[in-house]
Design a protein around this motif. Structure first.
Motif, PDB file in Angstrom:
ATOM      1  N   PRO A   1     -26.654 -33.445 -71.174  1.00 22.18           N
ATOM      2  CA  PRO A   1     -26.027 -33.661 -69.863  1.00 22.18           C
ATOM      3  C   PRO A   1     -24.617 -33.100 -69.726  1.00 22.18           C
ATOM      4  CG  PRO A   1     -27.189 -35.624 -70.557  1.00 22.18           C
ATOM      5  CD  PRO A   1     -27.230 -34.675 -71.727  1.00 22.18           C
ATOM      6  N   GLY A   2     -23.758 -33.276 -70.729  1.00 22.22           N
ATOM      7  CA  GLY A   2     -22.384 -32.775 -70.628  1.00 22.22           C
ATOM      8  C   GLY A   2     -22.330 -31.274 -70.451  1.00 22.22           C
ATOM      9  N   THR A   3     -23.161 -30.555 -71.188  1.00 24.05           N
ATOM     10  CA  THR A   3     -23.226 -29.095 -71.075  1.00 24.05           C
ATOM     11  C   THR A   3     -23.922 -28.692 -69.782  1.00 24.05           C
ATOM     12  OG1 THR A   3     -23.329 -28.926 -73.471  1.00 24.05           O
ATOM     13  CG2 THR A   3     -24.032 -26.999 -72.207  1.00 24.05           C
TER      14      THR A   3
ATOM     15  N   ALA B   1     -15.594 -31.772 -62.770  1.00 24.33           N
ATOM     16  CA  ALA B   1     -14.326 -31.749 -63.511  1.00 24.33           C
ATOM     17  C   ALA B   1     -14.037 -33.105 -64.156  1.00 24.33           C
ATOM     18  CB  ALA B   1     -13.184 -31.354 -62.584  1.00 24.33           C
ATOM     19  N   GLN B   2     -14.525 -34.182 -63.551  1.00 26.14           N
ATOM     20  CA  GLN B   2     -14.295 -35.522 -64.075  1.00 26.14           C
ATOM     21  C   GLN B   2     -15.298 -35.915 -65.169  1.00 26.14           C
ATOM     22  OE1 GLN B   2     -14.320 -38.281 -60.776  1.00 26.14           O
ATOM     23  NE2 GLN B   2     -13.060 -36.912 -59.530  1.00 26.14           N
ATOM     24  N   THR B   3     -16.338 -35.111 -65.340  1.00 17.64           N
ATOM     25  CA  THR B   3     -17.395 -35.448 -66.298  1.00 17.64           C
ATOM     26  C   THR B   3     -17.009 -34.984 -67.695  1.00 17.64           C
ATOM     27  OG1 THR B   3     -19.045 -35.237 -64.543  1.00 17.64           O
ATOM     28  CG2 THR B   3     -19.846 -35.194 -66.813  1.00 17.64           C
ATOM     29  N   ARG B   4     -17.017 -35.904 -68.626  1.00 17.56           N
ATOM     30  CA  ARG B   4     -16.691 -35.585 -70.015  1.00 17.56           C
ATOM     31  C   ARG B   4     -17.837 -34.820 -70.670  1.00 17.56           C
ATOM     32  NH1 ARG B   4     -16.383 -41.046 -70.561  1.00 17.56           N
ATOM     33  NH2 ARG B   4     -17.626 -40.841 -72.449  1.00 17.56           N
ATOM     34  N   GLN B   5     -17.499 -34.005 -71.636  1.00 13.76           N
ATOM     35  CA  GLN B   5     -18.473 -33.183 -72.352  1.00 13.76           C
ATOM     36  C   GLN B   5     -19.459 -34.041 -73.147  1.00 13.76           C
ATOM     37  OE1 GLN B   5     -18.573 -29.928 -71.859  1.00 13.76           O
ATOM     38  NE2 GLN B   5     -20.277 -29.553 -73.231  1.00 13.76           N
ATOM     39  N   ASP B   6     -19.045 -35.232 -73.590  1.00 12.18           N
ATOM     40  CA  ASP B   6     -19.901 -36.077 -74.423  1.00 12.18           C
ATOM     41  C   ASP B   6     -20.711 -37.105 -73.628  1.00 12.18           C
ATOM     42  OD1 ASP B   6     -17.788 -37.656 -73.679  1.00 12.18           O
ATOM     43  OD2 ASP B   6     -17.433 -38.486 -75.680  1.00 12.18           O
TER      44      ASP B   6
END
Length: 169
Positions: free
Chosen positions: A43-45, A125-130
């Motif tokens: 999901p993060g990617t 932009a607010q979504t973390r990679q993890d």
């Protein structure tokens, strides 16, 4: 002089068809290849990749829309010049429906670009990679954006068929 007219008319027609193929092909690629491929990613990617793809499709779409408007105008002029601008009622009917549907497609694209895209960009932009799952607000905006894309894919096919019917009317 006449051969230049024929050459330019043919070139303009090819530009029109190429622009339509670029827009509708880009939409189809996004719906049937790119979107499903992104959902197989973490999901993060996936969140980041889908937004980058959206930006590319949006740029491609604006280029195609402008080329379609310009080449469509010249196609009408060339067609009119051949017949003294005497079109039959069937031609006008098909052209009116085609233009209405094309304008609907542009309206949907405006909604995608100016209503949903800013929210998608902000939430991406607010979504973390993890992140372990797609954030629900972001997913809701993407669902609306994809619905408009599906509608435009359908309308694009109809517009193409109407365009093919124009020379026969």
């Amino acid at each position: 002089k006449m051969s230049f007219f024929i050459f330019f008319r043919g070139l303009n027609l090819w530009l029109h068809l190429f622009s339509l193929a670029l827009w509708i092909g880009g939409i189809a690629f996004f719906l049937f290849v790119f979107g499903p491929a992104v959902h197989s990613m973490a999901p993060g990617t996936g969140v980041q990749v889908l937004d980058k793809g959206r930006r590319s499709l949006q740029t491609l779409s604006w280029i195609a829309i402008n080329l379609l408007l310009i080449s469509g105008f010249f196609n009408l002029i060339f067609r009119g010049a051949e017949g003294g601008f005497q079109f039959g009622s069937l031609y006008y009917s098909i052209l009116a429906i085609k233009l209405f549907l094309f304008l609907a497609m542009i309206f949907h694209h405006f909604l995608q670009a100016f209503k949903y895209a800013p929210e998608i960009v902000s939430l991406t932009a607010q979504t973390r990679q993890d992140v372990q799952a797609w954030p629900e607000p972001l997913l809701a905006h993407w669902k609306r954006w994809f619905l408009l894309l599906k509608i435009n894919a359908t309308l694009g096919a109809v517009v193409l068929l109407l365009g093919l019917a124009l020379p026969r009317s």
